[in-house]
Design a protein around this motif. Structure first.
Motif, PDB file in Angstrom:
ATOM      1  N   GLU A 172       1.008  -0.894   0.466  1.00 43.58           N
ATOM      2  CA  GLU A 172      -0.038   0.182  -0.238  1.00 43.58           C
ATOM      3  C   GLU A 172       0.991   1.333  -0.251  1.00 43.58           C
ATOM      4  OE1 GLU A 172      -3.871   1.855   2.964  1.00 43.58           O
ATOM      5  OE2 GLU A 172      -2.517   0.370   3.378  1.00 43.58           O
ATOM      6  N   LYS A 173       1.768   1.470   0.941  1.00 37.67           N
ATOM      7  CA  LYS A 173       2.552   2.386   1.157  1.00 37.67           C
ATOM      8  C   LYS A 173       3.795   2.802  -0.656  1.00 37.67           C
ATOM      9  CE  LYS A 173       7.306   3.822   2.752  1.00 37.67           C
ATOM     10  NZ  LYS A 173       8.131   3.080   4.235  1.00 37.67           N
ATOM     11  N   GLU A 174       4.353   1.412  -1.021  1.00 37.37           N
ATOM     12  CA  GLU A 174       4.352   1.500  -2.834  1.00 37.37           C
ATOM     13  C   GLU A 174       3.497   2.238  -3.442  1.00 37.37           C
ATOM     14  OE1 GLU A 174       7.607   1.102  -3.334  1.00 37.37           O
ATOM     15  OE2 GLU A 174       8.126   1.302  -1.367  1.00 37.37           O
ATOM     16  N   PHE A 175       2.050   1.587  -3.361  1.00 35.99           N
ATOM     17  CA  PHE A 175       1.194   2.199  -4.224  1.00 35.99           C
ATOM     18  C   PHE A 175       0.622   4.022  -4.488  1.00 35.99           C
ATOM     19  CE2 PHE A 175      -3.239   3.009  -4.636  1.00 35.99           C
ATOM     20  CZ  PHE A 175      -3.463   2.947  -6.601  1.00 35.99           C
ATOM     21  N   ASN A 178       3.820   5.589  -5.761  1.00 39.51           N
ATOM     22  CA  ASN A 178       3.962   5.476  -7.234  1.00 39.51           C
ATOM     23  C   ASN A 178       3.365   6.586  -7.582  1.00 39.51           C
ATOM     24  OD1 ASN A 178       4.365   4.809  -9.660  1.00 39.51           O
ATOM     25  ND2 ASN A 178       3.067   2.577  -9.686  1.00 39.51           N
ATOM     26  N   ARG A 179       1.967   6.713  -7.136  1.00 37.27           N
ATOM     27  CA  ARG A 179       0.533   7.324  -7.369  1.00 37.27           C
ATOM     28  C   ARG A 179       1.109   8.351  -7.375  1.00 37.27           C
ATOM     29  NH1 ARG A 179      -4.357   7.730  -3.800  1.00 37.27           N
ATOM     30  NH2 ARG A 179      -3.246   8.681  -2.657  1.00 37.27           N
ATOM     31  N   ASP A 180       1.557   8.876  -6.121  1.00 32.28           N
ATOM     32  CA  ASP A 180       2.016  10.384  -5.809  1.00 32.28           C
ATOM     33  C   ASP A 180       3.205  10.717  -7.118  1.00 32.28           C
ATOM     34  OD1 ASP A 180       0.332  11.051  -3.592  1.00 32.28           O
ATOM     35  OD2 ASP A 180       2.333  10.467  -2.822  1.00 32.28           O
ATOM     36  N   ARG A 181       4.239  10.126  -7.304  1.00 35.71           N
ATOM     37  CA  ARG A 181       4.964  10.570  -8.580  1.00 35.71           C
ATOM     38  C   ARG A 181       4.633  10.443 -10.025  1.00 35.71           C
ATOM     39  NH1 ARG A 181       7.289   7.285 -12.130  1.00 35.71           N
ATOM     40  NH2 ARG A 181       6.625   5.371 -11.611  1.00 35.71           N
ATOM     41  N   LEU A 182       3.487   9.577 -10.291  1.00 36.67           N
ATOM     42  CA  LEU A 182       2.620  10.098 -11.057  1.00 36.67           C
ATOM     43  C   LEU A 182       2.070  11.279 -11.458  1.00 36.67           C
ATOM     44  CD1 LEU A 182       1.647   6.217 -11.750  1.00 36.67           C
ATOM     45  CD2 LEU A 182       3.229   7.322 -13.277  1.00 36.67           C
TER      46      LEU A 182
END
Length: 208
Positions: A172-175, A178-182
């Motif tokens: 969940e943390k990695e997701f 990744n969402r914030d980076r996109l």
């Protein structure tokens, strides 16, 4: 002088000369920095080491090892007396030379292994799963005792509920990362020069 006393003197002299190899030159004692002529040169480069034979690399390795042991001994002595060691970069240069010797020797071993067996000389690695469920590679090492039947380090162990919860929270943390980076990439791509100009001028207009 008897032969026993003479042999004892020779042994003592030999022992003292051997112990002196672990210490720096007496002319460098008490100095904050070595003289320009006594300062060490640069470390060996890989191009220079590739021109040497295996016997020369073997001898050079032990020369560097002896020099490194001496420098570490002197560093310990200076630290114990709260003093600065003169030219401490000598340790780094010796270590760089030793690392490059290992690189050149590994290149030759790798070429021989590939020619004879078709395999690389790199140490083998195994995929290990930790108790928390993380999978990583680990270099294979020798064991003091033969492996016991049914117990292999590289097999996936049984993961309890805490490990599964850890993996769920980690994913969940990695997701979210990744969402914030996109989102940041889309925001930068949609930004125009007018928006940047307004962002720079808005504080001045507001202050007026």
């Amino acid at each position: 002088m008897s032969s026993a006393v003479r042999s004892q003197n020779v042994a003592a002299t030999r022992h003292s000369s051997t112990m002196k190899q672990f210490f720096d030159d007496e002319a460098n004692f008490g100095k904050a920095e070595l003289r320009p002529k006594a300062r060490p040169g640069r470390s060996w480069t890989e191009e220079e080491l590739r021109l040497k034979s295996n016997s020369d690399l073997h001898k050079l390795w032990y020369v560097c090892l002896k020099e490194r042991n001496m420098l570490i001994t002197m560093k310990k002595a200076h630290v114990s007396r709260a003093r600065n060691m003169p030219n401490p970069e000598r340790i780094d240069r010796v270590q760089e030379s030793m690392d490059r010797i290992e690189t050149v020797v590994h290149e030759r071993n790798d070429a021989v292994f590939k020619l004879e067996t078709g395999e690389s000389a790199d140490p083998r690695k195994r995929t290990i799963t930790s108790f928390a469920g993380f999978t990583y590679e680990k270099q294979a090492t020798e064991h003091y005792s033969p492996p016991q039947p049914g117990k292999k380090e590289y097999e996936t162990p049984y993961l309890d509920d805490d490990a599964y919860m850890m993996q769920k929270l980690w994913q969940e943390k990695e997701f979210l990362k990744n969402r914030d980076r996109l989102d940041d990439e889309k925001r930068r791509a949609a930004r125009t020069e007018d928006m940047d100009r307004f962002k720079r001028g808005a504080p001045r207009v507001f202050n007026r």
